[in-house]
Write a protein that holds these residues in place. Structure first.
Motif, PDB file in Angstrom:
ATOM      1  N   SER A  24       7.201   0.149   1.952  1.00 31.33           N
ATOM      2  CA  SER A  24       6.948   1.563   1.677  1.00 31.33           C
ATOM      3  C   SER A  24       6.810   1.891   0.193  1.00 31.33           C
ATOM      4  O   SER A  24       6.324   2.964  -0.151  1.00 31.33           O
ATOM      5  CB  SER A  24       8.085   2.413   2.274  1.00 31.33           C
ATOM      6  N   THR A  27       3.096   3.815  -2.738  1.00 34.91           N
ATOM      7  CA  THR A  27       2.384   4.419  -1.611  1.00 34.91           C
ATOM      8  C   THR A  27       0.871   4.233  -1.667  1.00 34.91           C
ATOM      9  O   THR A  27       0.262   3.863  -0.660  1.00 34.91           O
ATOM     10  CB  THR A  27       2.715   5.926  -1.529  1.00 34.91           C
ATOM     11  N   ASP A  31      -0.980   2.144   1.137  1.00 31.58           N
ATOM     12  CA  ASP A  31      -1.953   2.793   2.023  1.00 31.58           C
ATOM     13  C   ASP A  31      -3.269   2.024   2.038  1.00 31.58           C
ATOM     14  O   ASP A  31      -3.897   1.866   3.080  1.00 31.58           O
ATOM     15  CB  ASP A  31      -2.183   4.246   1.604  1.00 31.58           C
ATOM     16  N   ARG A  53       7.007   0.078   9.455  1.00 36.22           N
ATOM     17  CA  ARG A  53       7.245   0.289   8.025  1.00 36.22           C
ATOM     18  C   ARG A  53       8.705  -0.028   7.712  1.00 36.22           C
ATOM     19  O   ARG A  53       9.608   0.354   8.461  1.00 36.22           O
ATOM     20  CB  ARG A  53       6.949   1.738   7.628  1.00 36.22           C
TER      21      ARG A  53
END
Length: 155
Positions: A24, A27, A31, A53
């Protein structure tokens, strides 16, 4: 340039169950890696995809082990560690690499290695599969995991 000489993989993963375990931290980079993995799995006709996650890259091996134990045909591990001013970088990178390797060897379930180990954020962004990135390590990890399952089934 990293990625030079990389193989072009094109395999059919129809019917495979793939679990993507993703950290995580960072970000934007994560992503991008996750989107790349999803694109590659879709291109390989993998429809059974679960994304899990976890807090960080250090936690990827235990999640990958759980995915293998739950019946995944392959695991795609995605994370990013950016060098800082302490030895933390080396410890996390070493633990993640060793742990993910151990999961694959002990379980026989291929683990696609999509962990970026970068000196700075610019290097991570350049490998994250984002617009303007030179590489898409999330896609490469997913392709490698599926290709390895197919190769092992041919033995």
């Amino acid at each position: 340039m990293s990625g030079a000489g990389a193989p072009t993989l094109s395999v059919d993963g129809t019917g495979l169950k793939v679990v993507v375990v993703a950290a995580s931290w960072h970000t934007v980079v994560m992503d991008g890696l996750l989107a790349g993995a999803r694109r590659a799995l879709e291109a390989a006709h993998v429809e059974d995809v679960t994304v899990v996650r976890v807090p960080g890259t250090f936690e990827l091996p235990v999640a990958a082990r759980a995915a293998a134990a739950a019946g995944a045909d392959a695991v795609v591990a995605l994370g990013v560690v950016i060098r800082g001013g302490t030895p933390h970088f080396e410890y996390v990178c070493s633990a993640a690499t060793s742990g993910l390797t151990d999961v694959a060897v002990r379980t026989g379930v291929p683990v696609g290695f999509g962990v970026l180990t970068c000196d700075d954020e610019a290097q991570a962004l350049d490998r994250a599969g984002l617009d303007g990135s030179h590489e898409d390590k999330g896609a490469e990890a997913a392709e490698a995991a599926v290709a390895t399952v197919v190769a092992l089934r041919g033995l």
